[in-house]
Write a protein that holds these residues in place. Structure first.
Motif, PDB file in Angstrom:
ATOM      1  N   ASN A  60     -11.494   4.733   8.438  1.00  7.51           N
ATOM      2  CA  ASN A  60     -11.928   6.109   8.164  1.00  7.51           C
ATOM      3  C   ASN A  60     -12.547   6.781   9.385  1.00  7.51           C
ATOM      4  N   ARG A  61     -12.947   5.989  10.363  1.00  7.95           N
ATOM      5  CA  ARG A  61     -13.521   6.553  11.580  1.00  7.95           C
ATOM      6  C   ARG A  61     -12.454   7.071  12.547  1.00  7.95           C
ATOM      7  N   LEU A  62     -11.186   6.709  12.319  1.00  9.58           N
ATOM      8  CA  LEU A  62     -10.111   7.188  13.184  1.00  9.58           C
ATOM      9  C   LEU A  62      -9.832   8.660  12.882  1.00  9.58           C
ATOM     10  N   PRO A  63      -9.623   9.477  13.908  1.00  9.92           N
ATOM     11  CA  PRO A  63      -9.502  10.922  13.694  1.00  9.92           C
ATOM     12  C   PRO A  63      -8.300  11.339  12.860  1.00  9.92           C
ATOM     13  N   GLN A  64      -7.206  10.584  12.931  1.00  6.19           N
ATOM     14  CA  GLN A  64      -6.007  10.998  12.199  1.00  6.19           C
ATOM     15  C   GLN A  64      -5.998  10.543  10.749  1.00  6.19           C
ATOM     16  N   VAL A  65      -6.989   9.755  10.352  1.00 14.62           N
ATOM     17  CA  VAL A  65      -7.005   9.173   9.006  1.00 14.62           C
ATOM     18  C   VAL A  65      -7.802  10.057   8.051  1.00 14.62           C
ATOM     19  N   GLU A  66      -7.220  10.329   6.876  1.00 14.16           N
ATOM     20  CA  GLU A  66      -7.904  11.109   5.840  1.00 14.16           C
ATOM     21  C   GLU A  66      -8.424  10.235   4.701  1.00 14.16           C
ATOM     22  N   GLN A  67      -7.638   9.235   4.330  1.00  5.36           N
ATOM     23  CA  GLN A  67      -8.011   8.414   3.176  1.00  5.36           C
ATOM     24  C   GLN A  67      -7.497   6.998   3.385  1.00  5.36           C
ATOM     25  N   VAL A  68      -8.314   6.022   2.980  1.00  2.00           N
ATOM     26  CA  VAL A  68      -7.940   4.614   3.094  1.00  2.00           C
ATOM     27  C   VAL A  68      -8.224   3.926   1.772  1.00  2.00           C
ATOM     28  N   SER A  69      -7.277   3.096   1.346  1.00  2.29           N
ATOM     29  CA  SER A  69      -7.482   2.278   0.147  1.00  2.29           C
ATOM     30  C   SER A  69      -7.025   0.865   0.462  1.00  2.29           C
ATOM     31  N   ALA A  70      -7.999  -0.057   0.521  1.00  3.45           N
ATOM     32  CA  ALA A  70      -7.693  -1.457   0.803  1.00  3.45           C
ATOM     33  C   ALA A  70      -7.735  -2.257  -0.490  1.00  3.45           C
ATOM     34  N   SER A  71      -6.791  -3.159  -0.669  1.00  8.15           N
ATOM     35  CA  SER A  71      -6.724  -3.993  -1.871  1.00  8.15           C
ATOM     36  C   SER A  71      -6.653  -5.458  -1.475  1.00  8.15           C
ATOM     37  N   SER A  72      -7.746  -6.182  -1.730  1.00 10.52           N
ATOM     38  CA  SER A  72      -7.743  -7.611  -1.432  1.00 10.52           C
ATOM     39  C   SER A  72      -6.843  -8.368  -2.394  1.00 10.52           C
ATOM     40  N   MET A  73      -6.637  -7.825  -3.593  1.00  5.89           N
ATOM     41  CA  MET A  73      -5.761  -8.487  -4.554  1.00  5.89           C
ATOM     42  C   MET A  73      -4.309  -8.484  -4.095  1.00  5.89           C
ATOM     43  N   ASN A  74      -3.905  -7.399  -3.402  1.00  4.49           N
ATOM     44  CA  ASN A  74      -2.533  -7.307  -2.898  1.00  4.49           C
ATOM     45  C   ASN A  74      -2.419  -7.745  -1.449  1.00  4.49           C
TER      46      ASN A  74
END
Length: 701
Positions: free
Chosen positions: A33-47
């Motif tokens: 999320n700190r990267l300028p081009q990124v708007e949204q991040v969703s990480a899934s440890s299950m996947n």
């Protein structure tokens, strides 16, 4: 100048290694999320996946950032068979090495007390190195308050106050907890990866008279393949020739094999049981049923449920609060009481360990992932954790009639012979007239004759009479099968026909010349499981309402038969408006079940739209869930699984917070120490994960 808003908005989905817990997810999301081009991040440890949305995303930059965190990007999700045993993984090797060092340190200090605490110091530092590296990587990416940082503070702080033995035990137990989390997450991932192994690796391609083995993933629509008895079907296809029973349980969970014949569609991964089949490929490997199920389930697991998002937000302010409380515990008591500084610092360090939110953060996604996986194995596709959560809250379900509550094709319900012919004779003569017709009513009459064991003949000089019926010669008789509209019969016969039509049935008369031999009544009957499904939904506290475009009399009769509210002669927009009206009246949440294009507006308007698996692509795409079995009972199964999952989530949250509350108090009072704190945190994490995995064995009642 091109602004950020002018650049295209992209979404990338990356497969990563080593992301096994909620803390890992937060590390990844904070860094990206700190990267300028990124708007949204969703990480899934299950996947083991990271979904990134933004403008002009650079794959290399994202990969490098994740690699710096210790989560390297891989080309594809690991297969179930490729996962090494735990003792060959870095985490497993760390546990074995740390455990050996701890054992050696214990033996040395007992045998040679003069060496002091140095063996435990060495064991602590060696085991702490990977933890410290992970904490440093997260710190560099702007995330100082991680589990690894808390562990580092606690372990090094314990060394500083002379609690080296406990520091070594803490580091070892943390490594054990990390390993157990990885094993549990890997098990959940393998449940999904195993779906990909359902389709065979090779297929027997037909090229004229020649047959050759080719990779199944190279098949393209239009090609033809041979599937022998005992083989798995390598593709989604249509049967060109052959009749056989297929075991479809790998796809829809249906235990009873289904007979499939020419022109029937079959799914990749099903098992051919009886005879050889020739198939025409209808979908490539990337778009077949198995691939679509895997894609939907993985997307669903990555889409967090509202309760999961709440716990994530809770954890973000919870961590700074814990650090602040620990600081007060370390500093305030020595000023206000005669408690020694070393003891207050020790309690503060133990507090940091017991307060780690791992168990709390993993409690929800683990249960949601297990619930979604269980549903997929039963032929119930759910497009996200939010949908799974909402299903359990449904209060009213609107269902279509044709193709949903009913089979979508008419069947013979009543047969009567008048004067001399028996019922069996009426069926035999009617079937002879209808042998060569493809009309749904004709097919129903012939199928009824076959099921009744009636010998089938074939009429000659068959002729379809527009608007009246069909006629022909059979065994010297001039037979006609027609609607009773143009027939003038006796009062008793006319009353009987009217009574059957009032039940929503279609009546056809069998005539020999001008004389009526008898009649047959047909109706699109409810599916076998429809009454039980309605009863199950009612027991769950859900009211069922039929909304149909069919004529009002037929719909009303069907509603009375099933004991539910029913409304007919509705246009697609009318169905959607009924759903919105119920929502406005507070009668929801509302679910809608349908299978056709005319159901799409109502499916979209409902809180949860559920498509029948045999329905149109429009219905399947619009819906939030799908029933591959094509059984109405699947709706009750969805609701039951949703409620079981939500109960599991609540249990997990209570377990996680309960453990922490008990040991938080005992730690502040000085009753329990650091190693007990770590055991409590690790134990809670493992316990909630195992509790969530129970959903993988959930049985639908």
């Amino acid at each position: 100048m091109t602004t950020r808003q002018d650049t295209p908005r992209d979404t990338l989905r990356l497969n990563v290694q080593g992301m096994d817990c909620g803390g890992c997810e937060r590390n990844v999301e904070t860094a990206l999320n700190r990267l300028p081009q990124v708007e949204q991040v969703s990480a899934s440890s299950m996947n083991g996946t990271v979904s990134v949305t933004g403008h002009a995303l650079d794959h290399d930059t994202l990969s490098q950032t994740l690699a710096k965190l210790g989560y390297p990007v891989v080309d594809a999700s690991p297969k179930a068979s490729s996962s090494p045993p735990w003792w060959r993984t870095p985490k497993g090797q760390l546990v074995v090495f740390s455990g050996a060092l701890l054992l050696v340190a214990g033996l040395l200090t007992m045998s040679f007390p003069e060496v002091g605490s140095w063996p435990f110091v060495v064991a602590t530092l060696v085991g702490w190195v990977p933890i410290g590296q992970a904490a440093w990587r997260a710190l560099r990416m702007g995330n100082p308050l991680t589990i690894e940082m808390l562990m580092s503070i606690a372990a090094l702080g314990a060394l500083t106050i002379g609690a080296a033995a406990e520091a070594a035990v803490v580091v070892f137990l943390f490594a054990v907890g990390e390993l157990l989390e990885g094993v549990a997450a890997g098990q959940a991932r393998r449940r999904i990866a195993a779906l990909a192994n359902l389709a065979p690796a090779t297929a027997r391609l037909l090229e004229g008279d020649a047959i050759r083995d080719v990779p199944a993933d190279t098949l393209t629509p239009g090609q033809r393949v041979l599937v022998r008895p005992g083989d798995r079907v390598p593709c989604d296809g249509r049967i060109v020739s052959g009749t056989s029973h297929l075991d479809e349980s790998p796809i829809n969970g249906e235990s009873v094999p289904r007979q499939r014949a020419a022109n029937d569609n079959v799914w990749a991964g099903t098992v051919n049981l009886d005879a050889a089949l020739e198939l025409e490929v209808t979908r490539g490997a990337a778009d077949n049923t198995i691939a679509r199920i895997i894609h939907l389930v993985e997307e669903a697991q990555a889409a967090k449920a509202p309760v999961a998002r709440f716990i994530d937000r809770f954890a973000r302010w919870y961590m700074p609060l814990v650090v602040g409380v620990a600081l007060l515990v370390a500093v305030v008591p020595p000023w206000l009481t005669d408690l020694a500084w070393s003891e207050s610092v020790y309690r503060a360090l133990a507090l940091l360990l017991i307060a780690c939110p791992c168990a709390l953060v993993i409690s929800t996604p683990a249960a949601i992932a297990a619930g979604l996986s269980t549903a997929a194995r039963r032929g119930l596709l759910i497009k996200g954790g939010a949908v799974l959560e909402q299903l359990g809250k449904l209060k009213r379900v609107a269902v279509d009639k044709t193709g949903t509550l009913t089979a979508g094709a008419p069947s013979v319900t009543d047969v009567e012979g008048w004067d001399e012919p028996s019922e069996q004779e009426v069926v035999r003569l009617a079937a002879a007239l209808e042998q060569d017709s493809s009309h749904p009513m004709a097919v129903a009459i012939v199928e009824h004759a076959e099921r009744s064991g009636v010998p089938l003949g074939r009429a000659s000089e068959g002729q379809a009479q527009v608007g009246q019926g069909v006629s022909g010669r059979f065994e010297g008789r001039e037979l006609t099968l027609m609607s009773p509209r143009q027939w003038q019969g006796g009062q008793a016969q006319t009353a009987r026909i009217a009574a059957l039509e009032a039940q929503g049935k279609t009546v056809v008369l069998l005539l020999d010349g001008e004389r009526a031999l008898g009649m047959l009544a047909l109706r699109d009957e409810p599916r076998e499981d429809t009454p039980a499904a309605i009863d199950a939904l009612n027991r769950l506290g859900i009211s069922v309402v039929m909304l149909s475009g069919d004529n009002a009399r037929t719909v009303s009769a069907m509603g009375e038969q099933l004991g539910i509210e029913a409304e007919g002669e509705l246009m697609p927009e009318d169905k959607a408006q009924r759903v919105r009206d119920w929502q406005a009246q507070g009668l929801g949440p509302v679910g809608k079940v349908g299978d056709g294009i005319n159901d799409a507006p109502a499916l979209a308007a409902a809180d949860v739209g559920i498509a029948m698996g045999g329905g149109t692509d429009v219905a399947l795409e619009t819906a939030d869930a799908a029933l591959l079995k094509n059984r109405v009972m699947g709706v009750a199964e969805l609701v039951g699984l949703s409620r079981a999952t939500l109960r599991n989530v609540k249990t997990n949250v209570v377990l996680a917070l309960g453990f922490k509350a008990i040991f938080l108090v005992s730690t502040l009072l000085g009753v329990t120490g650091m190693w007990v704190a770590v055991m409590a945190d690790t134990g809670a994490t493992v316990l909630v994960t195992l509790n969530a995995m129970r959903l993988l064995g959930y049985r639908f009642r």
